[in-house]
Design an enzyme around this catalytic site. Structure first.
Site, short mmCIF file in Angstrom:
data_model
loop_
_atom_site.label_atom_id
_atom_site.label_comp_id
_atom_site.label_asym_id
_atom_site.label_seq_id
_atom_site.Cartn_x
_atom_site.Cartn_y
_atom_site.Cartn_z
N TYR A 2 0.84 -1.20 0.00
CA TYR A 2 0.00 0.00 0.00
C TYR A 2 0.87 1.24 0.00
O TYR A 2 0.73 2.13 -0.85
CB TYR A 2 -0.94 0.00 1.21
CG TYR A 2 -1.65 1.33 1.38
CD1 TYR A 2 -2.67 1.71 0.50
CD2 TYR A 2 -1.28 2.22 2.39
CE1 TYR A 2 -3.30 2.94 0.64
CE2 TYR A 2 -1.90 3.44 2.53
CZ TYR A 2 -2.91 3.80 1.66
OH TYR A 2 -3.52 5.03 1.77
N LYS A 5 1.29 3.92 -3.07
CA LYS A 5 0.84 5.30 -2.83
C LYS A 5 2.00 6.27 -3.03
O LYS A 5 1.81 7.39 -3.52
CB LYS A 5 0.25 5.43 -1.43
CG LYS A 5 -1.09 4.77 -1.24
CD LYS A 5 -2.17 5.34 -2.14
CE LYS A 5 -2.66 6.69 -1.67
NZ LYS A 5 -3.79 7.20 -2.48
#
Length: 322
Positions: free
Chosen positions: A134, A138
């Site tokens: 994640y 990101k």
């Protein structure tokens, strides 16, 4: 303006869309399921689908991009497809449609490498050192967005930190349920000082970034309440609001990190139905300080939080009927 908000079926996305709508703008949303917001134009689809993105971006003046795969575990390829590929597809569509403003909703985890963050501003996003898929994706998507900043497309990246509030099915609901079952330990003594952000404040800051994009484009900003507190105190406040006992036992931080690494390895081979109970990233987040200097954020965005943490806890308690 006519503004596209992606990911408006989630807690933060819905709050952002409502805030922008309340400011007098037209709002269009793009997500897989209806936003359930009155007064918005829903486009059902995914940021991974070029047709949906083209339909959603047609004729809009600004984009606030929140849609993302948010999880502690999962297929790395899916994180790449949604978080990186989706952002790239939106940026390309923005250029083709003549969109003038783009707010990339990122995360402080893009600059977290496992050590404490004590009073820093927005450090550079680093996909190589980011912890987990994640944070890695990101970070990559934030860099893509800021690289697209230009005289014709004003791009701002915002990193709201640990957003919570009534209706939160991720952080608050998980803390409350695990505390109710007696499965929620503190790491160390829960003394690590961390920043969080009440939902209303996160939404208003993102809306402010949209308004201020022509003046502050090309920059990244961390968003918090500016009230760092010990982890144990924050968890106790959420538990008290829900009427469940706060955790009274602890695990050494080093043990939790090692356990998190082991659980991640098992999860990659045999993933469970829900989130893993611990990961190395989560253990680091719960056992290291991470609070931020908010002076540049507030000055540049001309914004300040309006709901204190104590008031947030009162509102959370009311949502539980307490």
């Amino acid at each position: 303006m006519r503004v596209l908000v992606t990911g408006a079926s989630g807690l933060l996305g819905r709050a952002v869309a409502s805030s922008i709508l309340a400011a007098g703008h037209e709002v269009r949303t793009l997500q897989r399921s209806p936003s359930r917001l009155a007064g918005v134009d829903d486009v059902l689809g995914s940021v991974t689908d070029a047709t949906s993105v083209a339909r959603a971006t047609d004729g809009v003046d600004g984009i606030v991009h929140l849609a993302a795969k948010v999880s502690l575990a999962g297929d790395p390829a899916e994180f790449d497809a949604v978080n990186v590929g989706g952002t790239l597809r939106l940026l390309r569509a923005a250029g083709e449609s003549g969109v003038g403003r783009f707010v990339q909703v990122s995360s402080p985890s893009v600059a977290h490498s496992g050590s404490s963050i004590v009073g820093d501003d927005a450090l550079p996003a680093d996909p190589v050192r980011a912890r987990g898929d994640y944070a890695r994706t990101k970070a990559a998507s934030e860099l893509l967005a800021l690289a697209a900043d230009s005289a014709s497309l004003a791009v701002v990246a915002v990193r709201p930190h640990i957003v919570w509030g009534p209706g939160d099915t991720q952080l608050v609901a998980r803390i409350v349920e695990r505390a109710r079952q007696g499965r929620l330990p503190l790491l160390g003594q829960g003394a690590a000082l961390i920043d969080t952000t009440y939902i209303d404040n996160a939404a208003s800051a993102i809306a402010a970034a949209l308004e201020r994009a022509p003046e502050v484009h090309g920059n990244a900003y961390v968003i918090t309440n500016g009230e760092p507190r010990p982890v144990a105190e924050l968890i106790a406040g959420m538990c008290a609001a829900a009427g469940v006992p706060a955790p009274r036992w602890s695990v050494p931080a080093g043990v939790a990190r090692a356990a998190g690494s082991a659980i991640e390895a098992v999860w990659r081979v045999r993933p469970g139905a829900d989130e893993p109970p611990m990961t190395r990233f989560l253990a680091e987040q719960l056992s290291t300080a991470h609070w931020f200097d908010q002076r540049r954020t507030r000055a540049d965005l001309q914004w300040a939080p309006t709901v204190s943490l104590d008031e947030g806890f009162r509102r959370l308690a009311a949502s539980y009927g307490n």
